[in-house]
Scaffold this active site. Structure first.
Site, PDB file in Angstrom:
ATOM      1  N   HIS A  77     -10.136   0.874   1.617  1.00  0.00           N
ATOM      2  CA  HIS A  77      -9.697   2.233   1.982  1.00  0.00           C
ATOM      3  C   HIS A  77     -10.895   3.147   2.221  1.00  0.00           C
ATOM      4  O   HIS A  77     -10.911   3.942   3.166  1.00  0.00           O
ATOM      5  CB  HIS A  77      -8.845   2.851   0.871  1.00  0.00           C
ATOM      6  N   CYS A 108       0.853  -1.188   0.000  1.00  0.00           N
ATOM      7  CA  CYS A 108       0.000   0.000   0.000  1.00  0.00           C
ATOM      8  C   CYS A 108       0.890   1.240   0.000  1.00  0.00           C
ATOM      9  O   CYS A 108       1.864   1.304   0.758  1.00  0.00           O
ATOM     10  CB  CYS A 108      -0.885  -0.006   1.250  1.00  0.00           C
ATOM     11  N   HIS A 141      -8.850  -4.023  -2.045  1.00  0.00           N
ATOM     12  CA  HIS A 141      -7.938  -3.150  -1.290  1.00  0.00           C
ATOM     13  C   HIS A 141      -8.436  -1.696  -1.319  1.00  0.00           C
ATOM     14  O   HIS A 141      -8.489  -1.025  -0.274  1.00  0.00           O
ATOM     15  CB  HIS A 141      -6.539  -3.266  -1.912  1.00  0.00           C
ATOM     16  N   GLU A 142      -8.802  -1.227  -2.517  1.00  0.00           N
ATOM     17  CA  GLU A 142      -9.232   0.181  -2.638  1.00  0.00           C
ATOM     18  C   GLU A 142     -10.600   0.396  -2.001  1.00  0.00           C
ATOM     19  O   GLU A 142     -10.841   1.431  -1.366  1.00  0.00           O
ATOM     20  CB  GLU A 142      -9.247   0.622  -4.107  1.00  0.00           C
TER      21      GLU A 142
HETATM   22 ZN   LIG Z   1      -3.612   1.107  -0.164  1.00  0.00          ZN
END
Ligand SMILES: [Zn+2]
Length: 180
Positions: free
Chosen positions: A155, A109, A151-152
């Site tokens: 976030h 990341c 993953h995004e």
């Molecule tokens: Zn990230």
């Protein structure tokens, strides 16, 4: 490259922002839905592409440049090597019903720079949302693309991938990034 090609290249007109690091509160709370598909949103998406490419990333969420908005951009390949370049606004993530196939592999990341840890993810993922112009977008991912979508999306929910790791691995990743 011609001016025309440059103008259509995502991020070509964007401004590079510094990447927010793990520990900044903006990364640890859910982002706000986007209400208007306006010029400010188009500029944000351009800035996000520019910032992602400048940092050699394959994905970036708005809160990683300090903006509280449910937007991410990505440029990565699926399991067959097919590349997807997209911005997704107000995304909804769908994963297969359990028991689903998992894949474990290196994840990193930009907000935890320089460290990578084995992270289990669903082998496939679907994201639906809108592009910067408000047109519907649907992305079905496998491989790195599936990992990136999860993953995004995380976030935007205030979760960084290291939060999903066992404590020892999380501490190692943060120490390698100089964040602990
Ligand atoms: Zn990230």
């Amino acid at each position: 490259m011609s001016d025309e090609a440059e103008a259509t290249n995502p991020g070509a007109s964007g401004r590079v922002h510094p990447i927010v690091q793990y520990g900044d509160p903006v990364l640890h709370r859910a982002c706000a839905p986007v209400a208007a598909f306006d010029a400010a949103l188009a500029r944000l998406v351009e800035d996000m592409f520019a910032s992602m490419y400048a940092a050699n990333g394959v994905g970036l969420a708005a809160n990683q440049i300090g903006v509280d908005a449910r937007v991410f951009v990505l440029d990565c390949e699926d399991a067959d090597g097919v590349r997807t370049v997209a911005a997704v606004v107000n995304p909804v993530l769908s994963l297969p019903a359990p028991p689903r196939e998992l894949m474990t592999g290196d994840e990193g990341c930009l907000s935890v720079p320089g460290s990578y840890e084995d992270t289990a993810r669903s082998a496939t993922a679907v994201v639906e949302g809108f592009d910067a112009a408000g047109e519907p977008v649907r992305i079905e991912g496998t491989g790195t693309l599936a990992r990136c979508l999860q993953h995004e999306y995380d976030h935007l929910e205030g979760t960084v991938y290291v939060d999903r790791l066992p404590r020892k691995a999380r501490n190692r990743a943060l120490a390698e990034a100089g964040l602990r």
